[in-house]
Every structure is written in C-alpha cells, then in structure tokens.
Enzyme design. Structure first.
Site, PDB file in Angstrom:
ATOM      1  CG  ASP A   1       1.016 -23.476  30.471  1.00 32.09           C
ATOM      2  OD1 ASP A   1       1.951 -23.708  31.263  1.00 32.09           O
ATOM      3  OD2 ASP A   1      -0.187 -23.506  30.807  1.00 32.09           O
TER       4      ASP A   1
ATOM      5  CG  HIS B   1       0.243 -23.959  34.777  1.00 37.55           C
ATOM      6  ND1 HIS B   1      -0.365 -24.036  33.544  1.00 37.55           N
ATOM      7  CD2 HIS B   1      -0.589 -24.589  35.632  1.00 37.55           C
ATOM      8  CE1 HIS B   1      -1.509 -24.684  33.646  1.00 37.55           C
ATOM      9  NE2 HIS B   1      -1.667 -25.035  34.912  1.00 37.55           N
TER      10      HIS B   1
ATOM     11  CB  SER C   1      -3.410 -27.926  34.479  1.00 35.61           C
ATOM     12  OG  SER C   1      -4.214 -26.791  34.385  1.00 35.61           O
TER      13      SER C   1
END
Length: 334
Positions: A170, A140, A276
């Site tokens: 992911d 993402h 992230s």
C-alpha cells in the site's frame, strides 16, 4: 686510511642497533639531497597540504556529527532521501518531545493530495522525501488517478505524476512537477520503536490541511489486510475511510476479493479519512511510519455524527518504506 676509518670497516655493525653518530645532528637539518639537485621550495607546502586538508575534514565531520547526510546533500547539490537514525533529532535537543516544536519542524514536509478518478475523487496526505518533490503516500490514495494535485504547507499547489506503486505494501511514490527547495522529512528507524512511545501524526483529515494529533504506540507488528483492487473504497470525504481487515473483522466496508497483508504499527493518535499517506513521527521529529488505515465508525452503518477516530489507527513502518523505495523509484507498478 685513518685509524678511525680502519676501525669502522673492521667492526661488524648490528643493523638493529647502529652506533651513534660521531656528532649530534643539527637541530634544523634539512633532508639530504643528491649532489647536483636543486632544493624544492614547495616541499613544505606539499607536506603541509594533506595535513591541513585532513584537519579541515575533521572539523567538518565534527560539525556534521551524527548524522545526517542532509548537510552534505545541500553542499553537493544532490537530493537523496534524508535518512537518519532515531538518535538524530530534527528538533533542538532542548525541545525534544515538545509536540509544538515537532509540529513546527515537520509540518512543512507534509502535503495534501487530491486525486481525480473516473468515479470520483480521493483525498489523502503525503510526505516529502526530497527537496525536488518526491513524495511518499499510500497506493490507495492515488490508485487509478487521472490527475493529481498536491498542496504544500505554504499553500502552493503543484501537479504530480505517479512514479511507482506497490499495492502489496500500500505504498506509492509521486513526483511534483517544477518543484525545488522543499523541506524533506527525516526518515527514522522503526526497529527501535516500542509500545508506549509517544508519537505525533500530521495529515489532512477531511481536507483539513496540516492537522496535528498525538498519542502513543499501542502495539507493534499488527497484521493489517487491505484491498489491492484499483479504485476499491477510495478515500473520499466524510463517508468512511479506506476499508481494511484486522483481527478477523472488516472495517470501513468490504475489502474486496484481492487483498494483501502487512505488519503495521498500531497507534491511538487520532486519524481520520484523509490522514492516509501522512506521517507518524517520533519525539525526535523523525518519520517512523506512513499512516495507512484507521477505523471510522461511519463505515459500520452508523450515522455521520458517529464518524471519527476511535483510537484505532495503523501505520506502515518506515523500515518497510525504505526497503521498498528503490523499487518505487524504478517505476514499478505492482
């Protein structure tokens, strides 16, 4: 024929217990050679060569010890992913568990990623896994990117290209252009992680490169649901993080209609938007997870003053990452 020769011919010989020689062999007798042959002066050298080689190999093996293939990779010029067992320590034994030592050892392997998108931008982190610039991050962070810029801990900036993606886990693998001599992180073993273990997180929350936080493993095998829609809830700055679902509730916004669920490590190490794709690290300095989702209060309609970590973060276990690495390297775009 002498009497002795006649006796030897007539006496049966037991092949298992031959009679002793008539006289003791010379202490330094050389191996018998066929008549007319010339002694080989290199015989001893050929005999000792393999023994010396084996001794040298044994010494090198002892020096390498536990573990890590990193030394062999540098000697041979290959740049495979540096992988290790949890028993291997990236930091000196005397510094095991020292957060400052862990941060100093691992920070050079963590990068900041800025992706330019058609509808804005995305900021995240990544983990260097080869010296020539292979980097693991979250899908993402780079999904739908038109251009990707990566900054290393020493301030150098590189352009990067997406190698492979896996939206169901992911995960994404990107590659820096023209990079060499980078410090690759050591990928550990998440199967031995236990609840209560102390961990360190390194990333670039809100663009603050190289931020180090610490905490513990709060839980294991948490079912975390994230969006697989390209461009859904990209991690921009200061306006909430990547939307995800946990325990039947949605955090940081709507995950959309297309989602996937994976097992995650839950941690209370402080994570914020921009973390992230960064590293979750054990006390030996090994990567045990890729940080992927964290709750941000601003995503629930609170004011920006209420935004920030509330001790609810999740990381993709490194064993999941390693199992998917060949797929990512193959150029898969899942």
């Amino acid at each position: 024929m002498t009497e002795s020769e006649s006796f030897q011919q007539q006496t049966p010989v037991n092949p298992e217990w031959p009679p002793p020689p008539a006289y003791a062999p010379a202490p330094s007798a050389a191996p018998a050679q066929a008549p007319g042959t010339v002694p080989d002066p290199a015989h001893k050298k050929r005999t000792r060569g393999p023994l010396a080689l084996l001794a040298a190999v044994a010494i090198v093996a002892a020096a390498i010890g536990g573990g890590t293939a990193y030394g062999i990779q540098e000697l041979t010029g290959t740049h495979d992913t540096a992988a290790s067992a949890t028993a291997t320590s990236v930091v000196p034994a005397a510094k095991k568990g020292d957060i400052a030592a862990i941060a100093a050892a691992v920070s050079p392997s963590i990068v900041e990623i800025k992706a330019s998108l058609a509808n804005g931008s995305s900021t995240g982190s990544g983990v260097i896994i080869t010296s020539d610039g292979e980097i693991l991050t979250n899908n993402h962070v780079v999904a739908g990117a038109d251009a990707i810029k990566v900054s290393t801990s020493d301030g150098k900036e590189y352009t990067a290209k997406v190698v492979g993606t896996d939206s169901k886990k992911d995960l994404a693998l990107i590659k820096l252009e023209g990079a060499s001599g980078l410090k690759a992180a050591s990928l550990g073993d998440s199967s031995n992680v236990q609840v209560g273990d102390t961990v360190v997180a390194i990333g670039s929350p809100e663009g603050l490169t190289g931020t180090v936080t610490s905490g513990i493993v709060s839980a294991l095998d948490r079912d975390v649901t994230v969006s697989t829609d390209q461009g859904q809830g990209q991690q921009g700055g200061g306006d909430g993080g990547w939307p995800f679902e946990f325990g039947g509730r949605q955090f940081n916004g709507d995950t959309g209609s297309s989602t996937t669920t994976y097992k995650a490590i839950q941690t209370d190490a402080s994570l914020n938007p921009g973390n992230s794709g960064g590293a979750l690290i054990d006390m030996n300095g090994n990567i045990i997870g890729i940080n992927s989702a964290m709750y941000s209060a601003s995503g629930s309609g609170s004011s920006s003053a209420d935004a920030g970590s509330v001790g609810l973060g999740f990381a993709i276990p490194v064993d999941t990452v390693k199992a998917d690495l060949a797929n990512l390297r193959s150029g898969a775009q899942n």
